[in-house]
Design a protein around this motif. Structure first.
Motif, PDB file in Angstrom:
ATOM      1  N   ASP A  47      10.584  12.182   6.328  1.00  0.00           N
ATOM      2  CA  ASP A  47      11.867  11.563   5.889  1.00  0.00           C
ATOM      3  C   ASP A  47      13.103  11.867   6.755  1.00  0.00           C
ATOM      4  OD1 ASP A  47      13.395  10.743   3.540  1.00  0.00           O
ATOM      5  OD2 ASP A  47      14.674  12.424   3.516  1.00  0.00           O
ATOM      6  N   LEU A  48      13.336  12.270   7.653  1.00  0.00           N
ATOM      7  CA  LEU A  48      14.539  11.997   8.119  1.00  0.00           C
ATOM      8  C   LEU A  48      14.064  10.431   9.081  1.00  0.00           C
ATOM      9  CD1 LEU A  48      16.952  12.087   9.950  1.00  0.00           C
ATOM     10  CD2 LEU A  48      15.529  14.596  11.370  1.00  0.00           C
ATOM     11  N   ALA A  49      13.009  10.772   9.492  1.00  0.00           N
ATOM     12  CA  ALA A  49      11.851  10.009  10.689  1.00  0.00           C
ATOM     13  C   ALA A  49      12.725   8.926   9.832  1.00  0.00           C
ATOM     14  CB  ALA A  49      10.090   9.062  10.875  1.00  0.00           C
ATOM     15  N   TRP A  50      12.135   8.213   8.859  1.00  0.00           N
ATOM     16  CA  TRP A  50      12.739   6.831   8.033  1.00  0.00           C
ATOM     17  C   TRP A  50      13.104   6.537   7.735  1.00  0.00           C
ATOM     18  CZ3 TRP A  50       8.895   3.233   6.749  1.00  0.00           C
ATOM     19  CH2 TRP A  50       7.624   4.081   6.652  1.00  0.00           C
ATOM     20  N   ARG A  51      14.295   7.252   7.250  1.00  0.00           N
ATOM     21  CA  ARG A  51      16.140   7.242   7.062  1.00  0.00           C
ATOM     22  C   ARG A  51      16.795   6.674   8.408  1.00  0.00           C
ATOM     23  NH1 ARG A  51      18.969  11.105   6.058  1.00  0.00           N
ATOM     24  NH2 ARG A  51      17.355  13.105   6.566  1.00  0.00           N
ATOM     25  N   ALA A  52      16.019   7.501   9.556  1.00  0.00           N
ATOM     26  CA  ALA A  52      16.071   6.894  10.636  1.00  0.00           C
ATOM     27  C   ALA A  52      16.304   4.967  10.671  1.00  0.00           C
ATOM     28  CB  ALA A  52      16.024   8.095  11.782  1.00  0.00           C
ATOM     29  N   ALA A  53      15.588   4.880  10.026  1.00  0.00           N
ATOM     30  CA  ALA A  53      15.228   3.820  10.932  1.00  0.00           C
ATOM     31  C   ALA A  53      15.985   2.696  10.002  1.00  0.00           C
ATOM     32  CB  ALA A  53      13.347   3.148  10.745  1.00  0.00           C
ATOM     33  N   ARG A  54      15.703   3.285   8.946  1.00  0.00           N
ATOM     34  CA  ARG A  54      16.910   2.365   8.147  1.00  0.00           C
ATOM     35  C   ARG A  54      18.390   2.233   7.944  1.00  0.00           C
ATOM     36  NH1 ARG A  54      13.291   4.262   4.049  1.00  0.00           N
ATOM     37  NH2 ARG A  54      14.511   6.294   3.634  1.00  0.00           N
ATOM     38  N   VAL A  55      19.453   3.285   8.758  1.00  0.00           N
ATOM     39  CA  VAL A  55      20.489   3.367   9.516  1.00  0.00           C
ATOM     40  C   VAL A  55      20.697   2.468  10.057  1.00  0.00           C
ATOM     41  CG1 VAL A  55      21.890   4.652  10.674  1.00  0.00           C
ATOM     42  CG2 VAL A  55      20.577   5.917   9.222  1.00  0.00           C
ATOM     43  N   ASP A  56      21.984   1.434  10.642  1.00  0.00           N
ATOM     44  CA  ASP A  56      21.958   0.250  11.627  1.00  0.00           C
ATOM     45  C   ASP A  56      22.200   0.775  12.477  1.00  0.00           C
ATOM     46  OD1 ASP A  56      22.217  -2.453  12.305  1.00  0.00           O
ATOM     47  OD2 ASP A  56      24.069  -2.415  10.932  1.00  0.00           O
ATOM     48  N   MET A  67      11.703  -1.492  13.391  1.00  0.00           N
ATOM     49  CA  MET A  67      10.824  -0.655  14.242  1.00  0.00           C
ATOM     50  C   MET A  67      11.307  -0.039  12.060  1.00  0.00           C
ATOM     51  SD  MET A  67      10.006  -1.230  16.972  1.00  0.00           S
ATOM     52  CE  MET A  67       9.625   0.424  17.794  1.00  0.00           C
ATOM     53  N   MET A  68       9.235   1.126  12.288  1.00  0.00           N
ATOM     54  CA  MET A  68       9.298   2.294  11.199  1.00  0.00           C
ATOM     55  C   MET A  68       8.313   2.780  12.104  1.00  0.00           C
ATOM     56  SD  MET A  68       5.551   0.214   9.184  1.00  0.00           S
ATOM     57  CE  MET A  68       5.272   1.319   9.943  1.00  0.00           C
ATOM     58  N   PRO A  69       8.474   4.379  11.277  1.00  0.00           N
ATOM     59  CA  PRO A  69       7.954   5.440  12.319  1.00  0.00           C
ATOM     60  C   PRO A  69       6.599   5.441  11.834  1.00  0.00           C
ATOM     61  CG  PRO A  69       9.608   6.403  10.035  1.00  0.00           C
ATOM     62  CD  PRO A  69      10.010   4.782  10.609  1.00  0.00           C
ATOM     63  N   LEU A  70       5.614   5.495  12.741  1.00  0.00           N
ATOM     64  CA  LEU A  70       3.498   6.095  12.563  1.00  0.00           C
ATOM     65  C   LEU A  70       3.800   7.321  12.343  1.00  0.00           C
ATOM     66  CD1 LEU A  70       1.716   4.393  12.292  1.00  0.00           C
ATOM     67  CD2 LEU A  70       1.150   4.424  15.273  1.00  0.00           C
ATOM     68  N   GLN A  71       4.028   8.120  13.287  1.00  0.00           N
ATOM     69  CA  GLN A  71       3.991   9.577  13.543  1.00  0.00           C
ATOM     70  C   GLN A  71       4.348  10.268  14.446  1.00  0.00           C
ATOM     71  OE1 GLN A  71       1.085   9.714  16.405  1.00  0.00           O
ATOM     72  NE2 GLN A  71       0.787  11.998  16.168  1.00  0.00           N
ATOM     73  N   ASP A 109      17.269  -1.760   4.450  1.00  0.00           N
ATOM     74  CA  ASP A 109      16.706  -0.921   2.694  1.00  0.00           C
ATOM     75  C   ASP A 109      15.528  -1.058   2.721  1.00  0.00           C
ATOM     76  OD1 ASP A 109      19.228   0.444   3.276  1.00  0.00           O
ATOM     77  OD2 ASP A 109      19.949  -0.491   2.061  1.00  0.00           O
ATOM     78  N   PHE A 110      14.831  -2.594   3.350  1.00  0.00           N
ATOM     79  CA  PHE A 110      13.478  -2.817   3.076  1.00  0.00           C
ATOM     80  C   PHE A 110      12.549  -2.177   4.163  1.00  0.00           C
ATOM     81  CE2 PHE A 110      14.829  -5.314   6.854  1.00  0.00           C
ATOM     82  CZ  PHE A 110      14.075  -4.832   7.572  1.00  0.00           C
ATOM     83  N   ILE A 111      13.201  -1.057   4.891  1.00  0.00           N
ATOM     84  CA  ILE A 111      11.784  -0.702   5.380  1.00  0.00           C
ATOM     85  C   ILE A 111      11.449   0.308   5.101  1.00  0.00           C
ATOM     86  CG2 ILE A 111      11.407   1.080   7.825  1.00  0.00           C
ATOM     87  CD1 ILE A 111      13.480  -1.077   8.690  1.00  0.00           C
ATOM     88  N   VAL A 112      10.682   0.515   4.022  1.00  0.00           N
ATOM     89  CA  VAL A 112       9.971   1.488   3.633  1.00  0.00           C
ATOM     90  C   VAL A 112       8.340   2.089   3.768  1.00  0.00           C
ATOM     91  CG1 VAL A 112      11.803   2.343   1.177  1.00  0.00           C
ATOM     92  CG2 VAL A 112       9.748   0.571   1.499  1.00  0.00           C
ATOM     93  N   ASN A 113       7.360   2.763   3.328  1.00  0.00           N
ATOM     94  CA  ASN A 113       6.239   2.683   3.792  1.00  0.00           C
ATOM     95  C   ASN A 113       5.452   1.972   3.085  1.00  0.00           C
ATOM     96  OD1 ASN A 113       6.643   4.513   1.857  1.00  0.00           O
ATOM     97  ND2 ASN A 113       5.829   6.312   2.436  1.00  0.00           N
ATOM     98  N   THR A 114       6.199   1.446   1.083  1.00  0.00           N
ATOM     99  CA  THR A 114       4.656   0.947   0.398  1.00  0.00           C
ATOM    100  C   THR A 114       4.772  -0.233   0.637  1.00  0.00           C
ATOM    101  OG1 THR A 114       7.053   1.040  -0.756  1.00  0.00           O
ATOM    102  CG2 THR A 114       5.299   2.515  -1.484  1.00  0.00           C
ATOM    103  N   LYS A 115       6.181  -1.021   1.738  1.00  0.00           N
ATOM    104  CA  LYS A 115       6.225  -2.865   2.210  1.00  0.00           C
ATOM    105  C   LYS A 115       5.855  -2.825   3.831  1.00  0.00           C
ATOM    106  CE  LYS A 115       9.807  -3.698  -1.598  1.00  0.00           C
ATOM    107  NZ  LYS A 115      11.376  -4.403  -1.451  1.00  0.00           N
ATOM    108  N   CYS A 116       6.383  -1.686   4.166  1.00  0.00           N
ATOM    109  CA  CYS A 116       5.905  -2.066   5.930  1.00  0.00           C
ATOM    110  C   CYS A 116       4.652  -1.417   6.516  1.00  0.00           C
ATOM    111  CB  CYS A 116       6.808  -1.421   6.898  1.00  0.00           C
ATOM    112  SG  CYS A 116       8.779  -2.412   6.649  1.00  0.00           S
TER     113      CYS A 116
END
Length: 157
Positions: A47-56, A67-71, A109-116
């Motif tokens: 969850d922190l990895a995905w939130r970090a991708a959404r923080v400007d 960029m999005m977290p893969l692993q 905010d569009f960076i989510v695992n269901t859209k990317c």
């Protein structure tokens, strides 16, 4: 004669303590830090990895090439302070860099695992991400910095 070799690991501080930016400690599972063994979906580390991708400005600076977290490769926790290292990849996100998209959004905010999904042959980087949400923390910001590039066919465990 016995010689003693003492290795001291420096503490790296990113930002200014007066402004409340958290202190980043060297990676170790000792000294009160506990290894987080499961870092898969629906965990605090993931969850922190995905939130970090959404923080400007934390990981993403360019709305056109997010960029999005893969692993999440490793994570540790000390109370409410979590640190992790994760592989971030260039992403294709539905509605942003698809044909017919009208304009770029204004936030990440569009960076989510269901859209990317991972961009084929896109760039990959390892980032370290830290967040301290304990009451005594000077700031609750997510801090991230690039550790290194990942080569094209490199396998990360």
């Amino acid at each position: 004669m016995i010689s003693l070799l003492l290795v001291i690991f420096p503490i790296v501080v990113f930002g200014d303590q007066a402004r409340g930016v958290p202190t980043v400690v060297p990676w170790s599972y000792g000294n009160g830090w506990e290894k987080i063994t499961y870092v898969g979906p629906s965990t605090n580390a993931n969850d922190l990895a995905w939130r970090a991708a959404r923080v400007d400005g934390a990981i993403n600076q360019n709305l056109a090439n997010p960029m999005m977290p893969l692993q999440v490769t490793r994570a540790q926790q000390k109370g409410l302070h979590i640190q992790l290292e994760a592989v971030y990849v260039e992403a294709n996100c539905v509605g942003i860099n698809t044909p017919g998209a009208q304009s770029l959004p204004t936030t990440f905010d569009f960076i989510v695992n269901t859209k990317c999904y991972q961009r084929p042959m896109g760039k990959r980087y390892i980032y370290r991400v830290s967040e301290d949400i304990s009451p005594e923390a000077p700031s609750h910001e997510i801090v991230a910095w690039k550790v290194r590039d990942v080569r094209q066919y490199e396998i990360i465990h």
